[in-house]
Design an enzyme around this catalytic site. Sequence first.
Site, short mmCIF file in Angstrom:
data_model
loop_
_atom_site.label_atom_id
_atom_site.label_comp_id
_atom_site.label_asym_id
_atom_site.label_seq_id
_atom_site.Cartn_x
_atom_site.Cartn_y
_atom_site.Cartn_z
N GLU A 172 0.22 1.72 -2.16
CA GLU A 172 -0.53 0.73 -1.36
C GLU A 172 -1.45 1.38 -0.32
O GLU A 172 -1.41 1.03 0.86
CB GLU A 172 0.44 -0.25 -0.68
N GLU A 291 4.98 -3.57 -8.47
CA GLU A 291 5.78 -4.35 -7.52
C GLU A 291 5.47 -5.81 -7.76
O GLU A 291 4.32 -6.23 -7.64
CB GLU A 291 5.44 -3.99 -6.06
O1 AHR Z 1 8.94 -3.76 -1.77
C1 AHR Z 1 8.82 -3.82 -0.38
C2 AHR Z 1 7.50 -3.25 0.11
O2 AHR Z 1 6.46 -4.07 -0.32
C3 AHR Z 1 7.12 -1.89 -0.40
O3 AHR Z 1 7.67 -0.85 0.34
C4 AHR Z 1 5.63 -1.89 -0.25
O4 AHR Z 1 5.00 -1.04 -1.19
C5 AHR Z 1 5.25 -3.34 -0.40
O5 AHR Z 1 4.39 -3.75 0.59
#
Ligand code: AHR
Length: 498
Positions: A172, A291
């Site tokens: 990210e 994610e």
């Molecule tokens: O999954 C939780 C968090 O969400 C992770 O650390 C991050 O990459 C995202 O913002």
Amino acid sequence: HEATLTIDPAFRVAPVRRRTFGTFVEHLGRCVYTGIYEPGHPSADADGFRQDVLDMTRELGVSTVRYPGGNFVSGYRWEDGIGPVASRPARLDLAWHSTEPNEVGVDEFMRWARKAGIEPMMAVNLGTRGVQEALDLLEYCNIESGTHWSDLRVAHGAKEPYGIRMWCLGNEMDGPWQLGHKTAREYGRLAAETARAMRMLDPGLELVACGSSGSSMPTFGAWEAEVLEEAYDQVDHISCHAYYEEKNGDLASFLACSTDMEEFIASVVATADHVRAKLRATKRITVSFDEWNVWYLSRFEAAKSAEPPVGWPVAPPLLEERYHLADAVAVGGLLITLLRNSDRVAAASQAQLVNVIAPIMTEPGGRAWRQTIFHPFAQASRYASGEVLRVEPVSPVHETAEYGEVPLLHAVATHDEDVTTVFAVNRAVDGPMELTLDARALGDVRVVEATTLSDPDVYAVNTAADPDWVVPRANPDVMSDPLRVVLPPVSWNVIRLA
Ligand code: AHR
């Protein structure tokens, strides 16, 4: 409501990819400590791994696990986590305002990965670190022996190299919250140079560049284009991240959140193909949706601003969502969307595996149990096989505040030589759906199994004391000639035809 679905094995999208069923283990809250690892727990093995969690991970049908972060990785020094545990340093984890004891590092994770039977997906720190540290970690993991880092790994007990193939180039990096946050050009250059160097060391890698942390990021679209303009030739995949939640009691929009995911994938694929055309490139970039989940992020943000974190605890309980039935149905819809896009989504990771926005929960020293969202994932992983089929639903629609008009039925099918499986969500909140399956192209088939995940209370949850309240149950409303199945309101359904 009444809907029909036409299933034809000729309507192929792509083979089912096992990597669709990945998850994520981050050094965050209790995911690692008292999650996968808890020496002293009654079920812990000689390495300190909880057997109950390992068993559930296998039952969940997890293919790949992304590690060690997440926001955590952008401040992580991987060397802190190797060698004798007693001499490993404790460090501040700025991302989660915690203390990282470094009792678990890459060697422990790889031991756990082997026991869990999963493929690791390793992330390098491109926040506070760069090319050299990524190369050092890669040398430690993938070079057989005879060099500084590889000999250290051997000395630490891992004679064989780990041969890790999938690597994430940071996490990210578009997010202003990220340590070492960068502009798209800055990150694109760094990703390209890190990737080029890593491939010089090991040409067999698959590399993931960071895409946007969400489709609502102000830089969304431009970020993907600029990063890929810099790094197209060096990377294989671009990441997408998305979290969804029910907002202001708007259940209908929430249950349609896969509409956003569908759009998100289409936009990223279009952007990647646009860069491909501009660069006259031949290969195609695929998506690593590394994610995704339901996460009540706005509650978390509000709690954080009301009460900023104090102290630096080790493994505090963070992001421990309790998932209800509607959350599980939303997760089912997201799984259907990932499968529907198997031609361009090469991998996906539900975030995360244990305790932190997770399908598996644990009590320190006590029980492990399955949340509602465990079940759609486990069933999709178990039953999706062969080819993904494009199905043609004819479905009633309803109006949602967030996505406008959406179909009430959201579905996909997979087909192998033995069985055809339909995964279907009924988004209707006001009643059941009679689903007619037009399966003439499959020949003489009948429903061999139909299950549904539903509950009269859409907010029903599982708990440690009552872990099996929301579980898939046999669907009694199956009729033949024509094939018909009644899907309860707000439900996730699996129908197997043979
Ligand atoms: O999954 C939780 C968090 O969400 C992770 O650390 C991050 O990459 C995202 O913002």
